[in-house]
Scaffold this motif. Structure first.
Motif, PDB file in Angstrom:
ATOM      1  N   THR A  43       0.833  -1.202   0.000  1.00  0.00           N
ATOM      2  CA  THR A  43       0.000   0.000   0.000  1.00  0.00           C
ATOM      3  C   THR A  43       0.871   1.255   0.000  1.00  0.00           C
ATOM      4  OG1 THR A  43      -1.742  -1.174   1.218  1.00  0.00           O
ATOM      5  CG2 THR A  43      -1.827   1.233   1.237  1.00  0.00           C
ATOM      6  N   ALA A  44       1.901   1.245   0.843  1.00  0.00           N
ATOM      7  CA  ALA A  44       2.786   2.414   0.946  1.00  0.00           C
ATOM      8  C   ALA A  44       3.555   2.659  -0.354  1.00  0.00           C
ATOM      9  CB  ALA A  44       3.753   2.216   2.113  1.00  0.00           C
ATOM     10  N   GLU A  45       3.798   1.608  -1.124  1.00  0.00           N
ATOM     11  CA  GLU A  45       4.476   1.780  -2.418  1.00  0.00           C
ATOM     12  C   GLU A  45       3.565   2.494  -3.425  1.00  0.00           C
ATOM     13  OE1 GLU A  45       5.742  -2.012  -3.876  1.00  0.00           O
ATOM     14  OE2 GLU A  45       6.947  -2.439  -2.089  1.00  0.00           O
ATOM     15  N   ALA A  46       2.250   2.273  -3.296  1.00  0.00           N
ATOM     16  CA  ALA A  46       1.305   2.827  -4.273  1.00  0.00           C
ATOM     17  C   ALA A  46       0.743   4.178  -3.860  1.00  0.00           C
ATOM     18  CB  ALA A  46       0.153   1.842  -4.490  1.00  0.00           C
ATOM     19  N   ILE A  47       0.515   4.374  -2.559  1.00  0.00           N
ATOM     20  CA  ILE A  47      -0.096   5.609  -2.048  1.00  0.00           C
ATOM     21  C   ILE A  47       0.918   6.322  -1.170  1.00  0.00           C
ATOM     22  CG2 ILE A  47      -2.022   6.586  -0.739  1.00  0.00           C
ATOM     23  CD1 ILE A  47      -3.553   3.970  -1.284  1.00  0.00           C
ATOM     24  N   ASP A  48       1.257   7.556  -1.554  1.00  0.00           N
ATOM     25  CA  ASP A  48       2.295   8.251  -0.797  1.00  0.00           C
ATOM     26  C   ASP A  48       1.732   8.883   0.480  1.00  0.00           C
ATOM     27  OD1 ASP A  48       1.202  10.786  -1.442  1.00  0.00           O
ATOM     28  OD2 ASP A  48       2.498  11.025  -3.200  1.00  0.00           O
ATOM     29  N   ALA A  49       2.599   9.539   1.230  1.00  0.00           N
ATOM     30  CA  ALA A  49       2.218  10.093   2.539  1.00  0.00           C
ATOM     31  C   ALA A  49       1.127  11.149   2.428  1.00  0.00           C
ATOM     32  CB  ALA A  49       3.451  10.681   3.224  1.00  0.00           C
ATOM     33  N   ASP A  50       0.993  11.771   1.265  1.00  0.00           N
ATOM     34  CA  ASP A  50      -0.032  12.794   1.053  1.00  0.00           C
ATOM     35  C   ASP A  50      -1.294  12.222   0.397  1.00  0.00           C
ATOM     36  OD1 ASP A  50       1.519  14.902   2.126  1.00  0.00           O
ATOM     37  OD2 ASP A  50       2.636  15.038   0.243  1.00  0.00           O
ATOM     38  N   ARG A  51      -1.404  10.889   0.373  1.00  0.00           N
ATOM     39  CA  ARG A  51      -2.571  10.158  -0.147  1.00  0.00           C
ATOM     40  C   ARG A  51      -2.718  10.249  -1.663  1.00  0.00           C
ATOM     41  NH1 ARG A  51      -4.816   5.977   1.811  1.00  0.00           N
ATOM     42  NH2 ARG A  51      -6.799   6.469   0.821  1.00  0.00           N
ATOM     43  N   TRP A  52      -1.638  10.543  -2.380  1.00  0.00           N
ATOM     44  CA  TRP A  52      -1.673  10.483  -3.841  1.00  0.00           C
ATOM     45  C   TRP A  52      -1.480   9.040  -4.274  1.00  0.00           C
ATOM     46  CZ3 TRP A  52      -3.070  14.205  -7.158  1.00  0.00           C
ATOM     47  CH2 TRP A  52      -3.010  15.547  -6.728  1.00  0.00           C
ATOM     48  N   MET A  53      -2.364   8.556  -5.134  1.00  0.00           N
ATOM     49  CA  MET A  53      -2.217   7.231  -5.730  1.00  0.00           C
ATOM     50  C   MET A  53      -1.325   7.344  -6.956  1.00  0.00           C
ATOM     51  SD  MET A  53      -3.280   3.994  -5.693  1.00  0.00           S
ATOM     52  CE  MET A  53      -2.519   2.775  -6.783  1.00  0.00           C
ATOM     53  N   HIS A  54      -0.221   6.611  -6.951  1.00  0.00           N
ATOM     54  CA  HIS A  54       0.694   6.591  -8.092  1.00  0.00           C
ATOM     55  C   HIS A  54       0.300   5.425  -8.995  1.00  0.00           C
ATOM     56  CE1 HIS A  54       3.758   9.566  -6.640  1.00  0.00           C
ATOM     57  NE2 HIS A  54       3.013   9.391  -5.561  1.00  0.00           N
ATOM     58  N   THR A  55      -0.206   5.745 -10.180  1.00  0.00           N
ATOM     59  CA  THR A  55      -0.807   4.717 -11.028  1.00  0.00           C
ATOM     60  C   THR A  55       0.200   3.883 -11.793  1.00  0.00           C
ATOM     61  OG1 THR A  55      -0.987   6.141 -12.985  1.00  0.00           O
ATOM     62  CG2 THR A  55      -2.808   6.223 -11.391  1.00  0.00           C
ATOM     63  N   GLY A  56       1.397   4.411 -12.005  1.00  0.00           N
ATOM     64  CA  GLY A  56       2.347   3.707 -12.854  1.00  0.00           C
ATOM     65  C   GLY A  56       2.113   3.942 -14.334  1.00  0.00           C
ATOM     66  N   ASP A  57       1.090   4.720 -14.669  1.00  0.00           N
ATOM     67  CA  ASP A  57       0.802   5.041 -16.062  1.00  0.00           C
ATOM     68  C   ASP A  57       1.463   6.366 -16.434  1.00  0.00           C
ATOM     69  OD1 ASP A  57      -0.731   2.825 -16.637  1.00  0.00           O
ATOM     70  OD2 ASP A  57      -2.609   3.768 -16.055  1.00  0.00           O
ATOM     71  N   LEU A  58       1.955   6.444 -17.659  1.00  0.00           N
ATOM     72  CA  LEU A  58       2.514   7.686 -18.186  1.00  0.00           C
ATOM     73  C   LEU A  58       1.417   8.476 -18.877  1.00  0.00           C
ATOM     74  CD1 LEU A  58       5.813   6.297 -19.691  1.00  0.00           C
ATOM     75  CD2 LEU A  58       5.642   7.864 -17.756  1.00  0.00           C
ATOM     76  N   ALA A  59       1.361   9.775 -18.600  1.00  0.00           N
ATOM     77  CA  ALA A  59       0.293  10.603 -19.152  1.00  0.00           C
ATOM     78  C   ALA A  59       0.832  11.971 -19.541  1.00  0.00           C
ATOM     79  CB  ALA A  59      -0.830  10.764 -18.125  1.00  0.00           C
ATOM     80  N   VAL A  60       0.061  12.658 -20.384  1.00  0.00           N
ATOM     81  CA  VAL A  60       0.341  14.048 -20.753  1.00  0.00           C
ATOM     82  C   VAL A  60      -0.951  14.836 -20.564  1.00  0.00           C
ATOM     83  CG1 VAL A  60       0.990  15.624 -22.605  1.00  0.00           C
ATOM     84  CG2 VAL A  60       2.104  13.401 -22.437  1.00  0.00           C
ATOM     85  N   MET A  61      -0.876  15.975 -19.879  1.00  0.00           N
ATOM     86  CA  MET A  61      -2.033  16.851 -19.696  1.00  0.00           C
ATOM     87  C   MET A  61      -1.898  18.057 -20.616  1.00  0.00           C
ATOM     88  SD  MET A  61      -3.377  18.826 -16.223  1.00  0.00           S
ATOM     89  CE  MET A  61      -3.599  17.317 -15.261  1.00  0.00           C
ATOM     90  N   ASP A  62      -2.961  18.367 -21.382  1.00  0.00           N
ATOM     91  CA  ASP A  62      -2.876  19.520 -22.274  1.00  0.00           C
ATOM     92  C   ASP A  62      -3.328  20.798 -21.572  1.00  0.00           C
ATOM     93  OD1 ASP A  62      -5.680  19.675 -22.354  1.00  0.00           O
ATOM     94  OD2 ASP A  62      -5.840  18.814 -24.363  1.00  0.00           O
ATOM     95  N   ASP A  63      -3.307  21.900 -22.296  1.00  0.00           N
ATOM     96  CA  ASP A  63      -3.611  23.200 -21.687  1.00  0.00           C
ATOM     97  C   ASP A  63      -5.025  23.282 -21.133  1.00  0.00           C
ATOM     98  OD1 ASP A  63      -1.096  24.144 -22.182  1.00  0.00           O
ATOM     99  OD2 ASP A  63      -1.618  25.069 -24.113  1.00  0.00           O
ATOM    100  N   ALA A  64      -5.942  22.486 -21.698  1.00  0.00           N
ATOM    101  CA  ALA A  64      -7.334  22.518 -21.244  1.00  0.00           C
ATOM    102  C   ALA A  64      -7.611  21.484 -20.158  1.00  0.00           C
ATOM    103  CB  ALA A  64      -8.272  22.286 -22.443  1.00  0.00           C
ATOM    104  N   GLY A  65      -6.578  20.767 -19.723  1.00  0.00           N
ATOM    105  CA  GLY A  65      -6.756  19.789 -18.654  1.00  0.00           C
ATOM    106  C   GLY A  65      -7.141  18.393 -19.122  1.00  0.00           C
ATOM    107  N   TYR A  66      -7.188  18.169 -20.431  1.00  0.00           N
ATOM    108  CA  TYR A  66      -7.479  16.829 -20.953  1.00  0.00           C
ATOM    109  C   TYR A  66      -6.212  15.982 -20.871  1.00  0.00           C
ATOM    110  CZ  TYR A  66     -11.956  18.444 -22.778  1.00  0.00           C
ATOM    111  OH  TYR A  66     -13.228  18.938 -22.890  1.00  0.00           O
ATOM    112  N   LEU A  67      -6.408  14.684 -20.655  1.00  0.00           N
ATOM    113  CA  LEU A  67      -5.266  13.800 -20.463  1.00  0.00           C
ATOM    114  C   LEU A  67      -5.174  12.730 -21.533  1.00  0.00           C
ATOM    115  CD1 LEU A  67      -6.121  14.233 -16.964  1.00  0.00           C
ATOM    116  CD2 LEU A  67      -3.679  13.801 -17.305  1.00  0.00           C
TER     117      LEU A  67
END
Length: 549
Positions: free
Chosen positions: A403-427
């Motif tokens: 669990t600690a490997e996937a969810i950091d101390a600030d409760r962010w879930m790290h998906t392991g997926d690579l993504a790009v966010m554009d200027d309008a917030g689309y991923l």
């Protein structure tokens, strides 16, 4: 000039639901009691919301009579059927934790899940297709000390449980429900593990009820909607995005068949006048290609969801043009996030819907970070997709380190997926840091298969990677090193060895025998190079070049 960071939060006028699943269902029954709730096409049965609640309550009472208490794990091992849905809501009403077991599992996987979750009661189909569930349960039961009761659907023990449950006290059930909290665990779903065994993503009422509700909101569901669900209930796609989206809006759930069948799905849409249809791209491809396609009136369709693996652009266009699903949406997520983190909207342009996985869901945060530093990258730059909010799982069942490997101390879930966010917030999802392969909507982790292949008497070492496939999105190829003097190992021979021990979707389609694997200077396996070489070896360059959303 400071560049805009790849971070966005989902605002909403709709507050989060603070209900338990049982309380939310009761509210829907009070408002829409006489409307259709569930249609099981294979058995010819249908229920209004009031009738559906009666069945759910009977199963809930029956489980209580059996001694099932809050926090106990109840396994469900069956293809899609009405009883699966009754069990889903019944366990939620009494605070038991439903453990979804993949119908494709074999004894090796079944025994692990029964023991890892400590399943007390198992609800199962006696058999389905070539799977004799009853025999497999008998085979592993001596090695599963926590398992006290097995209820085979349609058999005497199941019928007795329901009959006893019909005489239960509504006041007793209400008292149990009043003692439940929306933040308590209610569901465990196993995701194949990179360590060789699946991990149990543990989800609460709040996790999955809200995710189902907001998926439904973005599909503009009302009590008038009829949702066709050929996707499996053991996945979040079926039981959350399907069932919970429906019941939180008073909409009707339609089960076209126990497992996916394109002709039966089309028939269900036409006969039941479904307004929404779900599927992974493979399913839509099969429906569009079915010889009976033109004989079905699909004019009732308005919307639907395509998810599970990348959507080919041409398929999306055909779903809109030929199936009439003008408001179809794309969803992206993972089991650990209940599952949906981003979704396209009905008013998004076709270009947005075929080239992105949409924008952040209501009440969630998403960001794209540098996998090495954890710093949020500027918009337009690739990085790891992370999400935070009500949807993030409680953790992996009894695996705090994982669990600690996937969810950091600030409760962010790290998906392991690579993504790009554009200027309008689309991923855009551009790849995976981890080695996960998505075959026809099924998540497959190579490490689990590799560990199994090591049990083959002739295999010295094995590495499994995904290669592009026109039908399933990806297929598996096993690179293997054999012991000296071993006979030739063909794909057919390997399949025979795996048959009955591994779920079929995990069995490699291709085999490549090598003397050594490509390695980095530091001795790590170069799976990226293996994928590239496999594409050339198998002549899959054209498939690899196909454009996807």
């Amino acid at each position: 000039m400071t560049s805009v960071p790849s971070y966005v939060s989902g605002t909403s006028d709709q507050p989060l639901l603070d209900d338990t699943i049982g309380a939310n269902l009761d509210r829907t029954v009070a408002a829409h009691g006489e409307r259709d709730a569930l249609v099981d096409r294979a058995s010819g049965r249908r229920w209004t919301y009031r009738q559906f609640a009666d069945e759910v309550n009977a199963v809930a009472f029956g489980l209580v009579d059996l001694g099932v208490e809050k926090g106990d794990r109840v396994g469900i091992w069956a293809p899609n059927c009405a009883e699966w849905t009754f069990t889903q809501y019944a366990t939620a009403k009494i605070g038991a934790i439903l453990v979804n077991i993949n119908p494709a599992y074999r004894t090796h996987e079944l025994k692990y899940v029964l023991n890892q979750a400590g399943i007390r009661t198992l609800v199962a189909a006696p058999s389905f297709r070539t799977s004799d569930y009853a025999a497999m349960i008998d085979q592993v039961r001596p090695d599963c000390p926590a398992l006290t009761d097995v209820l085979l659907i349609g058999r005497e023990e199941w019928n007795d449980l329901v009959a006893i449950g019909r005489g239960g006290s509504v006041a007793q059930l209400e008292e149990i429900q009043d003692g439940l909290s929306a933040d308590e665990p209610i569901n465990i779903q196993y995701t194949s593990g990179t360590t060789g065994f699946p991990k149990g993503a543990t989800l609460s009422h709040r996790n999955i009820l809200n995710n189902g509700y907001f998926v439904g909101e973005l599909c503009s569901y009302t009590a008038e909607d009829v949702i066709c669900l050929p996707v499996p209930f053991y996945h979040c796609f079926g039981m959350v995005m399907g069932n919970l989206a429906a019941t939180s809006h008073g909409a009707c759930m339609v089960i076209p068949a126990p497992a996916f069948d394109p002709a039966l799905t089309l028939e269900a849409v036409a006969t039941e006048r479904c307004t929404s249809l779900y599927g992974v791209p493979t399913m839509f491809i099969a429906e569009l290609a079915d010889p009976s396609f033109d004989s079905h009136d699909l004019s009732s369709l308005r919307t639907g969801i395509m998810a599970g693996s990348p959507c080919p652009v041409e398929v999306m266009k055909q779903v809109i043009d030929r199936m009439g699903m003008a408001e179809v949406t794309i969803c992206y997520g993972m089991t650990e996030t209940s599952p949906v983190s981003t979704q396209t909207r009905a008013d998004d342009t076709l270009q947005r819907r075929v080239s992105t996985v949409g924008r952040v869901h209501p009440h969630l945060e998403v960001k794209v970070v540098d996998p090495e530093t954890g710093e949020t990258v500027p918009r337009g730059e690739p990085g790891e997709f992370c999400t935070r909010g009500y949807s993030v799982m409680l953790g992996y069942w009894e695996e705090p380190a994982k669990t600690a490997e996937a969810i950091d101390a600030d409760r962010w879930m790290h998906t392991g997926d690579l993504a790009v966010m554009d200027d309008a917030g689309y991923l855009n999802i551009t790849g995976r840091i981890k080695d996960m392969v998505i075959r026809g909507g099924e998540n497959v982790y190579p490490r689990e298969i590799e560990e199994f292949l090591y049990t083959h008497p002739d295999v010295v070492d094995a590495q499994v990677v995904g290669v592009p496939d026109a039908r399933y999105g990806e297929e598996l190829i096993a690179w293997v090193r054999l012991r000296d003097g071993a006979p030739e190992l063909t794909a057919e021979k390997l399949r025979e060895y795996c048959e009955g021990k591994l779920a079929r979707y995990k069995i490699p389609r291709y085999v490549h025998v090598v003397d050594e694997f490509p390695m980095t200077i530091t001795g790590k396996i170069r799976k990226v190079e293996m994928r590239e070489r496999s594409v050339e070896l198998l002549g899959l360059q054209e498939v690899a070049a196909t454009r996807h959303a």
